[in-house]
Write a protein that holds these residues in place. Structure first.
Motif, PDB file in Angstrom:
ATOM      1  N   ALA A 102       0.826  -1.215   0.000  1.00  0.00           N
ATOM      2  CA  ALA A 102       0.000   0.000   0.000  1.00  0.00           C
ATOM      3  C   ALA A 102       0.855   1.257   0.000  1.00  0.00           C
ATOM      4  O   ALA A 102       0.522   2.245  -0.671  1.00  0.00           O
ATOM      5  CB  ALA A 102      -0.937  -0.006   1.218  1.00  0.00           C
ATOM      6  N   TYR A 103       1.969   1.229   0.725  1.00  0.00           N
ATOM      7  CA  TYR A 103       2.826   2.417   0.757  1.00  0.00           C
ATOM      8  C   TYR A 103       3.371   2.736  -0.638  1.00  0.00           C
ATOM      9  O   TYR A 103       3.537   3.903  -1.011  1.00  0.00           O
ATOM     10  CB  TYR A 103       3.987   2.240   1.737  1.00  0.00           C
ATOM     11  CG  TYR A 103       4.910   3.426   1.729  1.00  0.00           C
ATOM     12  CD1 TYR A 103       4.612   4.564   2.476  1.00  0.00           C
ATOM     13  CD2 TYR A 103       6.055   3.465   0.939  1.00  0.00           C
ATOM     14  CE1 TYR A 103       5.421   5.683   2.450  1.00  0.00           C
ATOM     15  CE2 TYR A 103       6.877   4.574   0.899  1.00  0.00           C
ATOM     16  CZ  TYR A 103       6.551   5.672   1.654  1.00  0.00           C
ATOM     17  OH  TYR A 103       7.352   6.786   1.604  1.00  0.00           O
ATOM     18  N   ALA A 104       3.650   1.679  -1.413  1.00  0.00           N
ATOM     19  CA  ALA A 104       4.196   1.893  -2.758  1.00  0.00           C
ATOM     20  C   ALA A 104       3.261   2.725  -3.623  1.00  0.00           C
ATOM     21  O   ALA A 104       3.704   3.430  -4.535  1.00  0.00           O
ATOM     22  CB  ALA A 104       4.474   0.545  -3.432  1.00  0.00           C
ATOM     23  N   LEU A 105       1.978   2.666  -3.367  1.00  0.00           N
ATOM     24  CA  LEU A 105       1.007   3.391  -4.187  1.00  0.00           C
ATOM     25  C   LEU A 105       0.882   4.858  -3.794  1.00  0.00           C
ATOM     26  O   LEU A 105       0.549   5.696  -4.621  1.00  0.00           O
ATOM     27  CB  LEU A 105      -0.364   2.714  -4.090  1.00  0.00           C
ATOM     28  CG  LEU A 105      -0.443   1.284  -4.628  1.00  0.00           C
ATOM     29  CD1 LEU A 105      -1.805   0.693  -4.313  1.00  0.00           C
ATOM     30  CD2 LEU A 105      -0.186   1.258  -6.131  1.00  0.00           C
ATOM     31  N   PHE A 106       1.132   5.187  -2.525  1.00  0.00           N
ATOM     32  CA  PHE A 106       0.823   6.528  -2.039  1.00  0.00           C
ATOM     33  C   PHE A 106       2.028   7.284  -1.475  1.00  0.00           C
ATOM     34  O   PHE A 106       1.969   8.506  -1.344  1.00  0.00           O
ATOM     35  CB  PHE A 106      -0.253   6.452  -0.951  1.00  0.00           C
ATOM     36  CG  PHE A 106      -1.565   5.925  -1.434  1.00  0.00           C
ATOM     37  CD1 PHE A 106      -2.483   6.762  -2.056  1.00  0.00           C
ATOM     38  CD2 PHE A 106      -1.888   4.585  -1.291  1.00  0.00           C
ATOM     39  CE1 PHE A 106      -3.689   6.286  -2.499  1.00  0.00           C
ATOM     40  CE2 PHE A 106      -3.098   4.092  -1.733  1.00  0.00           C
ATOM     41  CZ  PHE A 106      -4.005   4.946  -2.348  1.00  0.00           C
ATOM     42  N   GLY A 107       3.103   6.591  -1.083  1.00  0.00           N
ATOM     43  CA  GLY A 107       4.231   7.256  -0.419  1.00  0.00           C
ATOM     44  C   GLY A 107       5.074   8.062  -1.378  1.00  0.00           C
ATOM     45  O   GLY A 107       4.941   7.979  -2.600  1.00  0.00           O
ATOM     46  N   SER A 108       5.999   8.858  -0.811  1.00  0.00           N
ATOM     47  CA  SER A 108       6.826   9.742  -1.628  1.00  0.00           C
ATOM     48  C   SER A 108       8.275   9.282  -1.727  1.00  0.00           C
ATOM     49  O   SER A 108       9.080   9.917  -2.396  1.00  0.00           O
ATOM     50  CB  SER A 108       6.788  11.171  -1.061  1.00  0.00           C
ATOM     51  OG  SER A 108       7.359  11.224   0.231  1.00  0.00           O
ATOM     52  N   SER A 109       8.637   8.179  -1.053  1.00  0.00           N
ATOM     53  CA  SER A 109      10.020   7.695  -1.093  1.00  0.00           C
ATOM     54  C   SER A 109      10.097   6.407  -1.897  1.00  0.00           C
ATOM     55  O   SER A 109       9.268   5.512  -1.731  1.00  0.00           O
ATOM     56  CB  SER A 109      10.542   7.448   0.324  1.00  0.00           C
ATOM     57  OG  SER A 109      11.794   6.796   0.288  1.00  0.00           O
ATOM     58  N   ARG A 110      11.094   6.304  -2.749  1.00  0.00           N
ATOM     59  CA  ARG A 110      11.251   5.063  -3.507  1.00  0.00           C
ATOM     60  C   ARG A 110      11.983   4.004  -2.689  1.00  0.00           C
ATOM     61  O   ARG A 110      12.053   2.847  -3.100  1.00  0.00           O
ATOM     62  CB  ARG A 110      12.009   5.316  -4.801  1.00  0.00           C
ATOM     63  CG  ARG A 110      13.429   5.838  -4.626  1.00  0.00           C
ATOM     64  CD  ARG A 110      14.156   5.855  -5.959  1.00  0.00           C
ATOM     65  NE  ARG A 110      15.440   6.548  -5.873  1.00  0.00           N
ATOM     66  CZ  ARG A 110      16.389   6.476  -6.795  1.00  0.00           C
ATOM     67  NH1 ARG A 110      16.189   5.730  -7.857  1.00  0.00           N
ATOM     68  NH2 ARG A 110      17.507   7.139  -6.667  1.00  0.00           N
ATOM     69  N   TYR A 111      12.591   4.393  -1.560  1.00  0.00           N
ATOM     70  CA  TYR A 111      13.345   3.456  -0.747  1.00  0.00           C
ATOM     71  C   TYR A 111      12.588   2.962   0.477  1.00  0.00           C
ATOM     72  O   TYR A 111      12.788   1.841   0.925  1.00  0.00           O
ATOM     73  CB  TYR A 111      14.641   4.106  -0.236  1.00  0.00           C
ATOM     74  CG  TYR A 111      15.616   4.486  -1.321  1.00  0.00           C
ATOM     75  CD1 TYR A 111      15.951   3.595  -2.328  1.00  0.00           C
ATOM     76  CD2 TYR A 111      16.214   5.745  -1.324  1.00  0.00           C
ATOM     77  CE1 TYR A 111      16.857   3.945  -3.317  1.00  0.00           C
ATOM     78  CE2 TYR A 111      17.123   6.099  -2.300  1.00  0.00           C
ATOM     79  CZ  TYR A 111      17.441   5.199  -3.296  1.00  0.00           C
ATOM     80  OH  TYR A 111      18.338   5.551  -4.264  1.00  0.00           O
ATOM     81  N   LEU A 112      11.773   3.809   1.082  1.00  0.00           N
ATOM     82  CA  LEU A 112      11.222   3.524   2.400  1.00  0.00           C
ATOM     83  C   LEU A 112      10.491   2.181   2.417  1.00  0.00           C
ATOM     84  O   LEU A 112       9.569   1.952   1.644  1.00  0.00           O
ATOM     85  CB  LEU A 112      10.267   4.639   2.828  1.00  0.00           C
ATOM     86  CG  LEU A 112       9.887   4.627   4.313  1.00  0.00           C
ATOM     87  CD1 LEU A 112      11.091   4.962   5.170  1.00  0.00           C
ATOM     88  CD2 LEU A 112       8.773   5.627   4.581  1.00  0.00           C
ATOM     89  N   ALA A 113      10.940   1.305   3.314  1.00  0.00           N
ATOM     90  CA  ALA A 113      10.338  -0.020   3.473  1.00  0.00           C
ATOM     91  C   ALA A 113       9.456   0.000   4.711  1.00  0.00           C
ATOM     92  O   ALA A 113       9.944   0.172   5.832  1.00  0.00           O
ATOM     93  CB  ALA A 113      11.426  -1.082   3.589  1.00  0.00           C
ATOM     94  N   VAL A 114       8.162  -0.167   4.516  1.00  0.00           N
ATOM     95  CA  VAL A 114       7.187  -0.059   5.599  1.00  0.00           C
ATOM     96  C   VAL A 114       6.901  -1.431   6.190  1.00  0.00           C
ATOM     97  O   VAL A 114       6.830  -2.424   5.475  1.00  0.00           O
ATOM     98  CB  VAL A 114       5.889   0.585   5.065  1.00  0.00           C
ATOM     99  CG1 VAL A 114       4.760   0.452   6.067  1.00  0.00           C
ATOM    100  CG2 VAL A 114       6.130   2.048   4.741  1.00  0.00           C
ATOM    101  N   GLY A 115       6.743  -1.462   7.496  1.00  0.00           N
ATOM    102  CA  GLY A 115       6.430  -2.700   8.190  1.00  0.00           C
ATOM    103  C   GLY A 115       6.478  -2.488   9.688  1.00  0.00           C
ATOM    104  O   GLY A 115       6.500  -1.345  10.167  1.00  0.00           O
ATOM    105  N   PRO A 116       6.493  -3.562  10.473  1.00  0.00           N
ATOM    106  CA  PRO A 116       6.577  -3.415  11.933  1.00  0.00           C
ATOM    107  C   PRO A 116       7.932  -2.843  12.338  1.00  0.00           C
ATOM    108  O   PRO A 116       8.959  -3.123  11.709  1.00  0.00           O
ATOM    109  CB  PRO A 116       6.420  -4.859  12.439  1.00  0.00           C
ATOM    110  CG  PRO A 116       5.917  -5.645  11.277  1.00  0.00           C
ATOM    111  CD  PRO A 116       6.406  -4.962  10.053  1.00  0.00           C
ATOM    112  N   VAL A 117       7.952  -2.041  13.398  1.00  0.00           N
ATOM    113  CA  VAL A 117       9.195  -1.525  13.974  1.00  0.00           C
ATOM    114  C   VAL A 117       9.139  -1.692  15.482  1.00  0.00           C
ATOM    115  O   VAL A 117       8.064  -1.825  16.077  1.00  0.00           O
ATOM    116  CB  VAL A 117       9.446  -0.045  13.611  1.00  0.00           C
ATOM    117  CG1 VAL A 117       9.606   0.130  12.109  1.00  0.00           C
ATOM    118  CG2 VAL A 117       8.340   0.845  14.133  1.00  0.00           C
ATOM    119  N   ALA A 118      10.308  -1.646  16.124  1.00  0.00           N
ATOM    120  CA  ALA A 118      10.405  -1.957  17.543  1.00  0.00           C
ATOM    121  C   ALA A 118       9.630  -0.966  18.407  1.00  0.00           C
ATOM    122  O   ALA A 118       8.889  -1.356  19.316  1.00  0.00           O
ATOM    123  CB  ALA A 118      11.874  -2.003  17.957  1.00  0.00           C
ATOM    124  N   VAL A 119       9.809   0.333  18.152  1.00  0.00           N
ATOM    125  CA  VAL A 119       9.202   1.347  19.013  1.00  0.00           C
ATOM    126  C   VAL A 119       7.684   1.242  18.972  1.00  0.00           C
ATOM    127  O   VAL A 119       7.009   1.225  20.014  1.00  0.00           O
ATOM    128  CB  VAL A 119       9.656   2.757  18.588  1.00  0.00           C
ATOM    129  CG1 VAL A 119       8.939   3.816  19.410  1.00  0.00           C
ATOM    130  CG2 VAL A 119      11.160   2.905  18.748  1.00  0.00           C
TER     131      VAL A 119
END
Length: 573
Positions: free
Chosen positions: A59-76
Motif C-alpha cells: 500500500a505504501y508503494a502506491l501513495f508514499g513519496s520515497s522510492r526506498y522507504l520499506a514499511v512494516g513493523p518496527v520496535a518502538v
C-alpha cells in the motif's frame, strides 16, 4: 535534481524492474524474521507480524513519496502497541489481536486525515531532545522485555523494575541452550554485517552490502535447522503454530466503550511513526537529490495502516534497517516494496510449518541487536556540552519512559519541552547596543567597543513580543532606566521582532505612558513590515508621539539629540 516519485508511476523499465525484484526479495528476507520478532514484542502471535509486512508494504508503494522507504513493523511502535493492548486487556478482558488491528485502523484514519488537512508540520513539535530520550527509554524497555526470552526464564510481569527483580530472583532457572541461541544470533548477525561484508566489499560491493543485512535470516535458518534435527525444540521455547495462508480481510470488531481509550495511543503511534518514516526517508533522499514530502507521507502511511487494520495486522511505519537494505540492494522505485510483500506472501503460503520451529531466543537476539542504535548516549552527551537545558529534557524523557511507561513518558517529555520553550520565550535576550565606530553597525556594548550618545539608550530585544515575555521586557526596560537616570530617549531596536501580539501591544502602550510620566520618549527602530502594519492598524504611532519609528538604527542614532557621540570602552565579558 530528481523530485520525489509519486507512487509506482511512471512504470520502471525492464532493467529497473529486475533490480526492484531483487531488492524486494532481499527486503523480504529481513522482513520475515523481523516481522515475527516485532509481533512477539507487541504481545501478538508471530503471524500478525507477517500480516503487517504484507499488504501495508504494498500500500505504501502506491501513495508514499520515497522510492526506498520499506514499511512494516518496527520496535518502538511494537512496544507502544504492547502497552495499549495490555492496558485494554486488563480493563476490558479483550483479545489483543483485534485491539491491535483497531489501533492500526485508528492510526491510519488519523494519518489520512492529517494528510488531507496538510498537517505534516505537527512533527515539528517533537523536538530532538524529546526523541533522544524517548527512543533511549524505549530501547531499555524493549531490551528488558526480551531478557526472559533470551535467558529462558518465564516471568509474569511487564513493569521494568519488577521484571528485573523477578529475573534476579529466578536466575538459577535460566536455560543455557536458550542463552547460547540468543548470544549466537547476535554474534552471527555481527559476523555478517562486519567481517563477511568487509571481505566481499572490495571485489563485490553490492554483494557485500546485501550480505551485511542478511545475518538475521541466516540466524533463523540455522535455528530452525537445529530445532528440526537436534531436539533443541524440547529444551527451548519455539514460535509455535503459524496459520498458513492470507489473513482475513475484514473490519475489526470495534466497541465505542474502549475505542475512545485507544485514540490517544493511536495518535501517539501515528506521530512517532510519521517522525521515524520522515527522518529515515529524508536522510536517504538527501543523498540522492530526492524530496520527501511530509503531507504525502501522511497519506502513504495512512493507507498502509488502514490496510493493516483491515488485514488483521497492527500499526506499521518505515524502518531504518529495511530501508537501508532497499537502497543498498538497488531499489529503483516503490515497486521494491510490492516485491517484498510477494516474498512475505510466499512465506505465508508455503513456509509456516517450518517457521513454527523457530526458537524464540533467536527472535529475542534479533530485537536486542536492532534496538541498540536507539540508545544514543553519545548524542545526549554532545547535547549536554553545548545546550544543557536540551540535554535535561532528553534525560527527563528517558527517565519518564522508564518510570511512567511509554505513553505518559512521551507526554511528559513533550510537556517539559514545551515548558522549556515557553520559558525561553519569556526570558528573551535583551542588550543595550551602540554604534561600531566608522560603521552603521550596532552591537552589544558589553561585547564590543562602540559609540553611545548621552541621554540616549538603544535596547535590542532578540525575540518576538508575545504574552509570555511582554511583562519581562517592560520590567527590564524600567530597571535599565533606574540605573541610567540620565536617559531622555529610549529606542527599542526591533530588528529581531517578527510579531507583536495584543498583550505585548497593550504592554507597549502602558510603557509609552509610564515613560512619558518620567519625561522620557520611547522610539522604535528597524521595525519589520508586517509588524509595522499591525502597529499602524492599532493606532500605535499616534500614541507613540512625540516618539518616532525610525527606518534604521543609524537614523535613530543620528537624529535623536545633537550631542557628539562618546566612546564606550566596554569589552566582551
Amino acid at each position: 535534481m530528481q523530485s520525489g516519485k509519486k507512487g509506482i508511476w511512471p512504470f520502471p523499465d525492464a532493467n529497473s524492474l529486475g533490480q526492484d525484484a531483487i531488492a524486494g526479495l532481499v527486503i523480504a528476507a529481513m522482513l520475515i524474521p523481523q516481522g515475527m520478532a516485532y509481533a512477539l514484542l507487541a504481545g501478538l502471535p508471530a503471524q500478525v507480524g507477517l500480516y503487517a509486512s504484507l499488504l501495508p508494504t504494498a500500500a505504501y508503494a502506491l501513495f508514499g513519496s520515497s522510492r526506498y522507504l520499506a514499511v512494516g513493523p518496527v520496535a518502538v511502535v511494537s512496544l507502544m502497541v504492547a502497552t495499549a493492548t495490555a492496558l485494554l486487556s486488563q480493563r476490558h478482558g479483550l483479545d489483543p489481536v483485534p485491539v491491535a488491528a483497531s489501533l492500526a485502523l485508528a492510526s491510519g484514519a488519523i494519518l489520512m486525515l492529517m494528510g488531507l488537512l496538510r498537517l505534516g508540520f505537527i512533527t515539528h513539535f517533537l523536538s530532538r531532545p524529546v526523541l533522544l530520550g524517548f527512543m533511549g527509554g524505549v530501547a531499555v524497555l524493549i531490551g528488558l522485555s526480551q531478557l526472559p526470552h533470551a535467558l529462558g526464564i518465564p516471568v509474569e510481569v511487564r513493569e521494568p523494575f519488577a521484571l528485573v527483580g523477578e529475573l534476579a530472583g529466578n536466575w538459577q532457572s535460566f536455560s543455557l541452550p536458550t542463552l547460547l541461541l540468543a548470544i549466537g544470533t547476535v554474534l552471527l548477525i555481527r559476523l555478517f554485517s562486519g567481517p563477511l561484508a568487509r571481505l566481499l566489499q572490495p571485489r563485490l560491493p553490492t554483494a557485500g552490502l546485501i550480505v551485511s543485512r542478511l545475518g538475521a535470516l541466516a540466524a533463523v535458518v540455522l535455528g530452525i535447522t537445529l530445532a528440526l534435527h537436534t531436539g533443541l525444540g524440547e529444551r527451548t521455547a519455539l514460535v509455535g503454530e503459524i496459520p498458513r495462508g492470507l489473513p482475513s480481510f475484514a473490519l475489526p470488531p470495534i466497541e465505542l466503550a474502549w475505542l475512545m481509550e485507544l485514540l490517544g495511543m493511536a495518535f501517539l503511534i501515528s506521530l512517532i511513526g510519521l517522525m521515524e518514516s520522515v527522518s529515515v526517508g529524508r536522510a536517504l533522499a538527501a543523498r540522492d537529490g530526492e524530496d520527501i514530502q511530509p503531507n504525502r507521507e501522511l497519506l502513504g502511511l495512512g493507507a498502509s495502516n488502514l490496510v493493516a487494520g483491515l488485514s488483521a495486522a497492527y500499526p506499521v511505519t518505515g524502518g531504518l534497517a529495511r530501508t537501508l537494505v532497499a537502497r543498498d540492494a538497488g531499489a529503483k522505485s516503490p515497486l521494491a516494496g510490492v516485491f517484498a510483500a510477494g516474498g512475505v506472501l510466499l512465506a505465508l503460503l508455503f513456509a509456516t510449518p517450518v517457521l513454527a520451529m523457530l526458537p524464540r531466543a533467536i527472535l529475542a537476539g534479533i530485537i536486542l541487536l536492532a534496538v541498540l542504535p536507539l540508545l544514543d548516549f553519545a548524542s545526549i552527551r554532545d547535547t549536554w556540552r553545548h545546550n544543557r537545558p536540551d540535554a535535561t529534557v532528553a534525560l527527563i524523557s528517558f527517565a519518564s519512559v522508564l518510570i511512567l511507561g511509554v505513553e505518559l513518558g512521551l507526554l511528559t517529555g513533550l510537556a517539559v519541552s514545551l515548558a522549556l520553550l515557553l520559558w525561553r520565550i519569556s526570558q528573551p535576550h535583551v542588550a543595550e547596543v551602540g554604534r561600531v565606530p566608522g560603521t552603521e553597525h550596532f552591537r552589544n556594548i558589553r561585547r564590543h567597543q562602540v559609540e553611545t550618545r548621552p541621554g540616549l539608550s538603544m535596547i535590542r530585544v532578540d525575540e518576538s513580543l508575545q504574552f509570555p515575555n511582554s511583562r519581562f521586557l517592560r520590567d527590564t526596560l524600567l530597571e535599565h532606566l533606574d540605573t541610567h537616570p540620565e536617559t531622555r530617549d529610549l529606542v527599542l531596536v526591533c530588528s529581531a521582532i517578527n510579531e507583536i501580539d495584543s498583550t505585548a501591544l497593550e504592554t507597549l502602550e502602558e510603557l509609552v505612558r509610564s515613560l512619558a510620566a518620567r519625561g522620557i520618549r520611547l522610539h522604535l527602530s528597524e521595525v519589520k513590515g508586517p509588524v509595522l502594519d499591525r502597529l499602524r492598524r492599532a493606532g500605535f504611532p499616534a500614541l507613540l508621539a512625540p516618539g518616532r519609528i525610525f527606518f534604521t538604527n543609524q537614523a535613530a542614532f543620528e537624529e535623536i539629540g545633537a550631542d557628539k557621540p562618546q566612546q564606550d570602552q566596554s569589552v566582551a565579558q
